[in-house]
Design a protein around this motif. Structure first.
Motif, mmCIF file in Angstrom:
data_model
loop_
_atom_site.group_PDB
_atom_site.id
_atom_site.type_symbol
_atom_site.label_atom_id
_atom_site.label_comp_id
_atom_site.label_asym_id
_atom_site.label_seq_id
_atom_site.Cartn_x
_atom_site.Cartn_y
_atom_site.Cartn_z
ATOM 1 N N VAL A 181 -68.669 -12.151 28.535
ATOM 2 C CA VAL A 181 -68.234 -13.273 27.706
ATOM 3 C C VAL A 181 -67.808 -12.771 26.326
ATOM 4 N N SER A 182 -67.228 -13.652 25.559
ATOM 5 C CA SER A 182 -66.830 -13.313 24.188
ATOM 6 C C SER A 182 -68.064 -13.194 23.300
ATOM 7 N N ASP A 183 -67.869 -12.609 22.135
ATOM 8 C CA ASP A 183 -68.973 -12.479 21.182
ATOM 9 C C ASP A 183 -69.535 -13.850 20.817
ATOM 10 N N ASP A 184 -68.664 -14.823 20.575
ATOM 11 C CA ASP A 184 -69.126 -16.163 20.196
ATOM 12 C C ASP A 184 -69.928 -16.823 21.316
ATOM 13 N N THR A 185 -69.474 -16.663 22.543
ATOM 14 C CA THR A 185 -70.188 -17.243 23.682
ATOM 15 C C THR A 185 -71.535 -16.557 23.869
ATOM 16 N N TYR A 186 -71.560 -15.245 23.709
ATOM 17 C CA TYR A 186 -72.813 -14.495 23.799
ATOM 18 C C TYR A 186 -73.783 -14.971 22.717
ATOM 19 N N MET B 256 -80.300 6.656 22.547
ATOM 20 C CA MET B 256 -80.016 5.700 23.588
ATOM 21 C C MET B 256 -81.212 4.766 23.758
ATOM 22 N N LEU B 257 -80.963 3.701 24.412
ATOM 23 C CA LEU B 257 -81.988 2.686 24.563
ATOM 24 C C LEU B 257 -82.977 3.019 25.657
ATOM 25 N N GLY B 258 -84.220 2.689 25.375
ATOM 26 C CA GLY B 258 -85.229 2.767 26.419
ATOM 27 C C GLY B 258 -85.008 1.621 27.379
ATOM 28 N N ILE B 259 -85.309 1.887 28.595
ATOM 29 C CA ILE B 259 -85.244 0.807 29.548
ATOM 30 C C ILE B 259 -86.597 0.127 29.447
ATOM 31 N N TRP B 260 -86.687 -0.930 28.926
ATOM 32 C CA TRP B 260 -85.786 -2.049 29.088
ATOM 33 C C TRP B 260 -86.082 -3.096 28.053
ATOM 34 N N LYS B 261 -86.481 -2.733 26.913
ATOM 35 C CA LYS B 261 -86.825 -3.732 25.911
ATOM 36 C C LYS B 261 -85.728 -4.776 25.763
ATOM 37 N N ASN B 262 -84.498 -4.346 25.636
ATOM 38 C CA ASN B 262 -83.407 -5.285 25.415
ATOM 39 C C ASN B 262 -82.878 -5.884 26.711
ATOM 40 N N GLU B 263 -83.056 -5.194 27.818
ATOM 41 C CA GLU B 263 -82.514 -5.664 29.080
ATOM 42 C C GLU B 263 -83.560 -6.311 29.970
ATOM 43 N N LEU B 264 -84.797 -6.378 29.529
ATOM 44 C CA LEU B 264 -85.855 -6.950 30.346
ATOM 45 C C LEU B 264 -85.528 -8.383 30.755
ATOM 46 N N SER B 265 -84.989 -9.162 29.832
ATOM 47 C CA SER B 265 -84.650 -10.549 30.188
ATOM 48 C C SER B 265 -83.573 -10.593 31.274
ATOM 49 N N ALA C 257 -80.978 -19.753 24.301
ATOM 50 C CA ALA C 257 -82.132 -19.173 24.999
ATOM 51 C C ALA C 257 -83.347 -19.057 24.086
ATOM 52 N N GLY C 258 -83.178 -19.426 22.815
ATOM 53 C CA GLY C 258 -84.299 -19.415 21.888
ATOM 54 C C GLY C 258 -84.514 -18.103 21.152
ATOM 55 N N VAL C 259 -83.515 -17.216 21.200
ATOM 56 C CA VAL C 259 -83.626 -15.945 20.483
ATOM 57 C C VAL C 259 -83.506 -16.222 18.982
ATOM 58 N N ALA C 260 -84.363 -15.608 18.198
ATOM 59 C CA ALA C 260 -84.348 -15.797 16.748
ATOM 60 C C ALA C 260 -82.979 -15.428 16.192
ATOM 61 N N PRO C 261 -82.452 -16.218 15.244
ATOM 62 C CA PRO C 261 -81.103 -15.979 14.715
ATOM 63 C C PRO C 261 -80.857 -14.546 14.228
ATOM 64 N N LEU D 21 -76.178 -8.741 19.411
ATOM 65 C CA LEU D 21 -74.721 -8.773 19.497
ATOM 66 C C LEU D 21 -74.125 -7.476 18.974
ATOM 67 N N SER D 22 -74.679 -6.933 17.897
ATOM 68 C CA SER D 22 -74.132 -5.683 17.354
ATOM 69 C C SER D 22 -74.288 -4.554 18.366
ATOM 70 N N MET D 23 -75.370 -4.560 19.134
ATOM 71 C CA MET D 23 -75.548 -3.546 20.173
ATOM 72 C C MET D 23 -74.526 -3.746 21.298
ATOM 73 N N GLN D 24 -74.248 -4.987 21.640
ATOM 74 C CA GLN D 24 -73.236 -5.273 22.660
ATOM 75 C C GLN D 24 -71.868 -4.767 22.194
ATOM 76 N N ILE D 25 -71.563 -4.980 20.933
ATOM 77 C CA ILE D 25 -70.285 -4.532 20.369
ATOM 78 C C ILE D 25 -70.206 -3.003 20.395
ATOM 79 N N MET D 26 -71.304 -2.341 20.055
ATOM 80 C CA MET D 26 -71.336 -0.872 20.101
ATOM 81 C C MET D 26 -71.106 -0.370 21.525
ATOM 82 N N MET D 27 -71.734 -1.027 22.487
ATOM 83 C CA MET D 27 -71.529 -0.636 23.891
ATOM 84 C C MET D 27 -70.064 -0.803 24.279
ATOM 85 N N ARG D 28 -69.521 -1.953 23.945
ATOM 86 C CA ARG D 28 -68.126 -2.256 24.293
ATOM 87 C C ARG D 28 -67.181 -1.231 23.681
ATOM 88 N N ALA D 29 -67.492 -0.763 22.484
ATOM 89 C CA ALA D 29 -66.652 0.218 21.789
ATOM 90 C C ALA D 29 -66.863 1.638 22.310
#
Length: 146
Positions: free
Chosen positions: A84-89, A1-10, A96-100, A107-115
């Motif tokens: 939002v949808s995957d495309d909107t995310y 599981m994810l540590g709080i909060w590297k990905n959610e800090l923003s 927001a300037g996140v590296a491609p 996004l893959s982590m968001q999809i895993m959460m959603r699933a």
């Protein structure tokens, strides 16, 4: 599981400033915990004479909507995390300037959460720590005070 909060800090920082955020995880849940708790538990496991073969370290699973509600309570700021949808995310992360290459990872982590792939209820972290995992509101306060 994810540590709080590297990905959610923003999300936490934006919400603390009354800014909205987007996510693509739908009603998916994930169990956040403080990185210091993961580190402490990992150190304890490494010193155990006979550790379990696998541990599921996590806090109580929550949705992004629940995370936003807790953040709002902690900060007294109006906080909206919008599903939002995957495309909107993907587009929001790019804007927001996140590296491609990181956009696709996030996004893959968001999809895993959603699933539901990250929706794991386990007492392993608390058991190894020998105490309850830090409650979500308290963890948010700690992160935002840094």
């Amino acid at each position: 599981m994810l540590g709080i909060w590297k990905n959610e800090l923003s999300y936490l920082q934006a919400g603390a400033q009354g800014q909205d955020s987007v996510y693509a995880a739908g009603d998916g849940r994930i169990g956040f915990a403080l990185e210091r708790e993961y580190a402490e538990a990992a150190a304890k496991v490494m010193t155990m004479p006979v550790p379990k073969p696998v541990y599921e370290f996590a806090g109580t699973p929550v949705t992004y909507a629940e995370l936003a509600a807790t953040l709002q309570t902690v900060t007294s700021q109006a906080v909206t995390f919008k599903a939002v949808s995957d495309d909107t995310y993907r587009q929001a992360m790019r804007e927001a300037g996140v590296a491609p290459e990181l956009v696709e990872v996030l996004l893959s982590m968001q999809i895993m959460m959603r699933a539901g792939e990250l929706d794991v209820t386990s007492s392993d972290l608390a058991d190894v720590l020998g105490r309850p995992v830090t409650p979500l509101a308290t963890a948010i306060r700690e992160i935002l005070s840094r």
